[in-house]
Scaffold this active site. Structure first.
Site, short mmCIF file in Angstrom:
data_model
loop_
_atom_site.label_atom_id
_atom_site.label_comp_id
_atom_site.label_asym_id
_atom_site.label_seq_id
_atom_site.Cartn_x
_atom_site.Cartn_y
_atom_site.Cartn_z
N CYS C 414 83.07 29.94 58.16
CA CYS C 414 82.60 29.62 56.48
C CYS C 414 83.91 29.81 55.79
CB CYS C 414 81.41 30.59 55.84
SG CYS C 414 81.68 32.23 56.38
N HIS C 458 79.12 35.71 54.46
CA HIS C 458 79.47 34.41 54.14
C HIS C 458 80.32 34.19 53.19
CE1 HIS C 458 78.35 30.29 54.45
NE2 HIS C 458 77.87 29.98 53.32
N ASP C 474 78.65 25.32 48.65
CA ASP C 474 78.70 25.74 49.89
C ASP C 474 79.28 24.75 50.97
OD1 ASP C 474 78.74 27.29 52.22
OD2 ASP C 474 76.70 28.09 51.70
#
Lengths: 316, 311, 660
Positions: C414, C458, C474
């Site tokens: 991520c 994250h 995202d």
């Protein structure tokens, strides 16, 4: 720290057994009464024998004196007996110009006061006071009675005419009161077949010296009375005082008497300590003349009163 | 029916239970040390605000308290039934037997009895059981050696506290004088006995009976005669009078101090007893008539032990 | 005064203590260097060998060994000093304590030293809680306490030292009985708000968690950790996992490789426009040592004592050093349409000569598409269409990290996607910033809460779209939608093969196992809540509920009273009468009478012992001898002179054996 009977006690028992056996040869079938009489003597108490004439009261007293080697005097109580006749009198001696004391029959180690209830209360009390105090005071002078000193008084059942039954307060001065009663069949037979009692009494050799008896009396008070037994004695006394049905409870003196009688009984058994059974054995004789039941209509025999007391009190 | 009676008996006994023996329990030095460590642990827990630290510290504090409770309970129900000692001679060890019983329903662990400077090994007493502990003391002086106050102690369960009960009994050991001295037994007064020697042999001819006199040895009593209700008599033997010596303190005035004299008398008593000679003991104000046998010896030695004020 | 005998330390007694101490030291094995534990083991073995094999101990009799011991003691100090740079710190102190206990064990001869060593054992045990206060540690510590107490019992009763079970049972009983006192003291003991003295520097061990800095590999390391970051329990309704973005530090500045937060701003937090469902929840946050706490994007109500920063983080004001629990409310559908020019300018910053290819690409997109949304769509499209792989173990990137990732390896986690996306946006003149935090969470049906672990860490992106304000994008979701929708476990099926600790969890995917794990976590949560994080605030809150003011004086008073009461009850309970009345002799005789009564011959209360014996003896001739003997003993013991107990003792045993 001796737990077992000490050799002294064993000795005492052997001797006492002999003494009792010897007395038993003359006074037949009255083993228990003889033992009680000895216990009474050992406990330094005085004995009252209450029974009809002719059952052997006098013989018993005589035997006791002989067997123990005690000096013996017999006083036949009559209504005209005076205190001086018992205690003794002071007589003016012309030679010396002084009064000298002539001791009466009470100055013996064993005094048999026969039919004590025939004398007047005044005479009775003279005897009882001397018994109590172990001394005689005449004209301001005090004369000590011999040691050991033991009075056996006999009394006919009080409902005979012309008698002065001992008052209750005086009865308390006797450690024990026993009855002899009629002999049983076999004893009667022995008696009838046997020789003259008086002869037999005369033949008795003393087994014990007065000094030895005195020592034994000393040792009686050393017989151990445990706390547990004191508890039992107290229960008995308390019960006689508290339980309904008993007219007058036992006095503290009665308690002490019970204790020393039980000690003497233990000594007769050669034991160094008192068991509840010892108390139970002497209790009827010790408390029989001190206890009265409420129910006077059915005058209970002393034995019955004592038995009732024993039955009702558990051994703690 | 039976059970009712039994219950009745028990019910009576509960009216006056015996006095409870007081158990004292106190932390000992280890207990205080543990408290100190716990204090430090608590401080650390506070400072670091460490909750498990708190928990552990408090748990151990609780254990500390409970250990004392357990210590108390361990000794509760322990009773001293009594103590006794057999007589000893000076110089020997007087061994006191102390009888301990556990009247509680659980066993008592890690007990030790101490009196004076003497302490026993650890022992335990099962529920309802009893134990005999032995404490020995050197008997240094003639007379009476009393048992010092007795303490039963236990560190159970963690040794951080000591539970104690005290007992003051009247136990004492008689301490006989040390039998010593070189003098031979005194000569007997009776020439016949002297001729016969001191030996009183069992097979000496039986010569008859005489009336019992206080002080005669029990061994000489004619028991058979007694059993036949012929009265108390003593056997007489052919030698005339039984061999007999008189042990007199005043005869020893010329030797040493009083203790030495008593030691000599003790020696004589032992010797005479071994030889089977009847002996009497005369301590001026105490007179023990002649006799022989274990009981007689004990009496004589007791008299010697208690003679006068012990030096 | 204490006439206690010197108690020999027998073999079993020494073994007790040695084993107990080894148990305690084992608890420290994870934190302590190997040589400390090894050294301790060696010292224990020496002592054991002495006890069993007669190997000499370092006493004065063995001069060389004695010198060796002192040399060892000095050596230990020296080594610890070198290793830890001092002996005052926590780890150093514990090392020292362990080894000194070992040495003390060697010279232990008396009861006094034994007790000292055992007490040091307790002390060593409590230091283990500085490292962990988890349930297993607590349970293990209880076992250690039992063992140490058992050792003390063994020492107090050397004769029974071998009765391991009995000693442990006794230790357990003591602990159980102590438990009520412990509970009362635990709840009522006044907790100070601050430490009494300054804690050593290493008082708290490093905690894992998000920092205010992100460089490649940073989050990946976190992802290796199964440790719990926090637990969140929703009170009524709960959002879907995909909606759960737990916001942490916002990163604005970059040097091309590392991302850091922007300049701290003291301006008030921007207004939040919210819509839809409001979620209320409470969070139990593990200590982070950071001055912020986590909340669901975006919060509408904050816990007391916290504030919302300009970049919408919840600031706690001071580092979270203890586990805390707080409640908050959030809307997952919320917008922030407020930003000043300075903020936007900062959100466009890029190192001038970094990521040339990415910048070129972004500029190309800008030329082709005028709208910001279009550029965003193109960037996400690229992640979706090109062969990008979401993985925890990407190939190493050489050269420019963003260019290398976007045009070379195409493998990343991520953080790679978030930073690459932000660079692309900024190059296209769209203000963008990286938001770090946690995403999702594992639902625990047993405790009805979500467990958010470190591996749920994250990074996502916020872009400024003029009329809509800051919008969350995202990019990871474009590559691995499962990561966001169902959590990281589903997104990375191969995770177990490579990640150590999580392996067991994932490889064994039985429902029962999972169930068990949930139950355990629920238990842990409660443990943390009720035991570990009980502090001054919770204490006073609890007292507030009862309407009491919880100042330390009131607490101390209450504590004293409660302890006294509990202590009294406890003592009374444990001393409850089990004693039979009557003295031993009378009791024994009563037992004797009872035995005879069962045979049908009860004693009349007024019947003397001798008369009774005669009567029963006649009735039971077989037992007559015994009856006579026992009665004789009884009569002597009870009525005889002297205080001797010999008869009483004989009586008791005779009655015990008596069977009419």
């Amino acid at each position: 720290m001796t737990i077992l009977s000490s050799p002294n006690l064993l000795n005492d028992k052997t001797i006492l057994d002999t003494v009792i056996a010897t007395a038993g040869e003359v006074v037949v079938g009255k083993q228990h009464e003889i033992k009680l009489a000895f216990a009474c003597l050992l406990a330094r108490g005085h004995l009252l024998i209450e029974d009809l004439p002719g059952v052997g009261k006098t013989t018993l007293a005589h035997v006791l004196a002989r067997v123990l080697g005690l000096s013996f005097q017999r006083v036949q109580f009559t209504s005209d007996l005076l205190p001086g006749d018992i205690l003794g009198v002071s007589v003016y001696e012309k030679d010396t110009g002084r009064f000298s004391f002539h001791p009466g029959p009470i100055f013996a180690q064993l005094v048999l006061a026969d039919e004590v209830n025939r004398a007047t209360p005044r005479t009775q009390s003279a005897l009882l006071e001397a018994m109590e105090e172990q001394q005689v005071t005449v004209e301001g002078r005090t004369h000590t009675l011999p040691v050991p000193f033991f009075v056996v008084a006999t009394q006919n059942p009080s409902h005979q005419i012309g008698t002065f039954p001992l008052p209750e307060s005086q009865l308390d001065r006797f450690l024990m009161r026993i009855e002899l009663g009629y002999p049983d069949v076999s004893a009667e037979r022995t008696l009838l077949k046997g020789r003259d009692r008086r002869e037999m009494v005369a033949e008795i050799e003393p087994i014990l010296q007065p000094k030895a008896l005195f020592e034994m009396q000393q040792r009686v008070s050393e017989i151990h009375v445990s706390d547990a037994l004191i508890d039992y004695l107290q229960e008995l006394l308390n019960h006689s005082r508290r339980a309904p049905g008993f007219l007058a409870g036992l006095s503290p003196r009665a308690g002490l008497s019970l204790r020393s009688a039980a000690q003497a009984w233990a000594m007769l058994a050669g034991r160094s300590h008192v068991l509840p059974e010892d108390v139970q054995a002497v209790l009827p004789a010790v408390v029989g003349h001190r206890l009265r039941v409420r129910d006077r209509a059915h005058e209970a025999a002393p034995e019955d009163i004592a038995a009732r007391l024993l039955r009702e009190v558990a051994i703690p | 029916m039976a059970s009712a009676t039994a219950a009745g008996v028990r019910g009576r006994a509960e009216v006056s239970p015996p006095p409870r023996i007081a158990v004292r329990v106190l932390p000992n030095r280890y207990g205080w040390l543990m408290l100190l460590v716990l204090g430090v642990m608590l401080l650390g827990s506070i400072n670091y605000n460490n909750n498990l630290g708190y928990a552990l510290t408090f748990l151990l504090m609780g254990v500390w308290v409970m250990a004392h409770v357990h210590g108390y309970r361990n000794l509760r129900g322990i009773e001293v039934l009594g103590a006794r000692a057999t007589p000893v001679f000076v110089g020997e060890e007087a061994v006191f037997e102390v009888f301990v019983c556990n009247s509680s329903a659980r066993a008592s662990h890690g007990l030790a009895i101490s009196a004076g400077m003497v302490t026993t090994d650890m022992f335990e007493v099962a529920a309802g059981d009893s134990h005999t502990a032995r404490l020995s003391f050197p008997a240094q002086r003639r007379g009476v050696l009393p048992l010092p106050p007795v303490t039963i102690a236990s560190g159970f369960p963690l040794a951080i506290g000591t539970a104690r009960i005290g007992w003051r009994g009247e136990a004492s050991a008689t301490v006989y004088p040390h039998p010593a001295g070189a003098l031979p037994l005194p000569e007997t007064d009776d020439p016949a006995a002297a001729a016969a020697g001191y030996a009183l042999s069992g097979d000496t001819d039986f010569a008859g009976l005489r009336a019992y006199r206080t002080g005669d040895s029990l061994r000489q009593i004619a028991w058979k005669a007694l059993a036949r209700e012929r009265g108390l008599h003593v056997k007489r033997f052919a030698g005339g009078v039984a061999a007999q010596v008189e042990l007199r303190l005043r005869d020893l005035r010329f030797i040493g101090d009083p203790e030495t004299q008593l030691s000599q008398l003790a020696r004589w008593v032992m010797d005479a007893e071994r030889a089977g000679i009847s002996y009497s003991l005369d301590l001026d104000h105490v007179l023990l008539p002649a006799g022989v046998g274990e009981a007689h010896r004990e009496f004589c030695l007791q008299a010697l032990a208690h003679y006068g004020p012990p030096s | 005064m204490t006439a206690t005998r010197r108690i020999e330390l027998t073999r079993p007694v020494v073994a007790w203590l040695a084993v107990s101490l080894l148990m305690v030291v084992l608890l420290h094995a994870r934190q302590q260097p190997l040589w400390v534990c090894g050294g301790f083991l060696a010292l224990v073995l020496w002592r054991i060998l002495h006890a069993w094999r007669g190997v000499p101990l370092p006493t004065r009799d063995h001069r060389m060994l004695w010198l060796l011991k002192h040399a060892l003691a000095i050596g230990i100090f020296w080594v610890v000093y070198r290793r830890f740079g001092g002996v005052i710190g926590r780890d150093a102190g514990i090392s020292l304590l362990i080894l000194l206990i070992g040495l003390k064990l060697l010279e232990m001869k008396s009861q006094r030293e034994f007790v000292l060593v055992a007490l040091l054992g307790f002390f060593l045990l409590v230091t283990a809680f500085f490292y962990s206060q988890s349930i297993p540690v607590a349970v293990y510590a209880l076992a250690c306490v039992a063992a140490l107490l058992g050792s003390m019992v063994a020492m107090a009763l050397p004769a029974r030292a071998r009765a391991v079970g009995a000693n442990l049972r006794l230790a357990g009983t003591l602990m159980l009985q102590a438990a009520p006192l412990m509970l009362i003291a635990f709840v009522l003991f006044p907790r100070p708000g601050s430490p009494l003295w300054t804690l050593p520097k290493d008082a708290r061990h490093a905690v894992s968690g998000l920092s205010e800095e992100m460089s490649p590999g940073e989050l990946t390391r976190l992802t290796m950790s199964d440790a719990v970051a926090f637990r969140a329990a929703f009170s009524t309704n709960r959002p879907s996992v995909a909606e759960m973005y737990w916001r942490g530090p916002v990163l604005v500045k970059t040097d091309g490789r590392t991302w850091t937060p922007g300049e701290p701003s003291d301006r008030p937090a921007p207004a939040i426009t919210a819509q839809g469902v409001r979620y209320s929840y409470s969070i139990t946050l593990e200590p982070t040592d950071r001055p912020w706490i986590y909340a669901l994007e975006h919060p509408s109500s904050l816990p007391r004592g916290t504030r919302l920063s300009r970049d919408l983080r919840v600031l706690s004001g001071r580092p979270i050093t203890d586990r805390i629990r707080y409640s908050a409310e959030s809307y997952t559908q919320a917008w922030v349409a407020e930003a000043d020019s300075e903020e936007l300018r900062a959100a466009l910053q890029l190192p001038p000569d970094a990521h040339p290819r990415a910048q070129a690409l972004a500029r190309q997109w800008r030329r082709e598409d005028r709208s910001d949304e279009g550029v965003v769509r193109r960037a996400l499209q690229r992640f979706r269409d090109e062969p990008f792989v979401y993985t925890l173990s990407p190939r190493e990137i050489h050269g420019d990290p963003v260019d290398g990732f976007l045009f070379g390896t195409r493998q990343g986690f991520c953080e790679h996607y978030a930073s690459a996306f932000t660079v692309l946006m900024r190059a296209a003149q769209i203000p963008a910033r990286i938001v770090t935090g946690y995403q999702g969470g594992e639902y625990n049906p047993v405790g009805d809460y979500y467990i958010v672990r470190q591996r749920d860490a994250h990074a996502w992106v916020e872009v400024w779209l003029g009329h809509r304000g800051w919008v969350r994008v995202d990019p990871t979701a474009a590559v691995a939608p499962a990561r966001v929708q169902r959590g990281i476990d589903q997104a990375l099926p191969g995770l177990g093969a490579t990640v150590g600790e999580a392996a067991a969890d994932l490889a064994v995917d039985f429902a029962a196992w999972r169930e068990l794990r949930y139950a355990y976590d629920a238990l842990n949560n409660r443990w943390n809540h009720w035991v570990i994080s009980y502090n001054a605030r919770r204490q006073s809150a609890m007292f507030d509920e009862f309407g009491l003011r919880a100042d330390w004086r009131a607490l101390a008073l209450l504590l004293g009273a409660a302890l006294l009461l509990a202590g009294t009850l406890l003592v009374a309970w444990s001393l409850r009468g089990r004693r039979v009345h009557g003295d031993a002799i009378a009791r024994a005789y009563r037992r004797f009478c009872t035995k005879l009564a069962r045979r049908g011959h009860p004693r009349a209360p007024h019947e003397g012992p001798m008369d009774y014996a005669r009567r029963v003896g006649a009735a039971l001739p077989a037992a007559a001898a015994d009856i006579a003997r026992i009665t004789g003993l009884y009569a002597r013991a009870r009525y005889g002179p002297g205080s001797s107990g010999a008869d009483a003792q004989a009586l008791r045993s005779a009655v015990r054996r008596f069977a009419p």
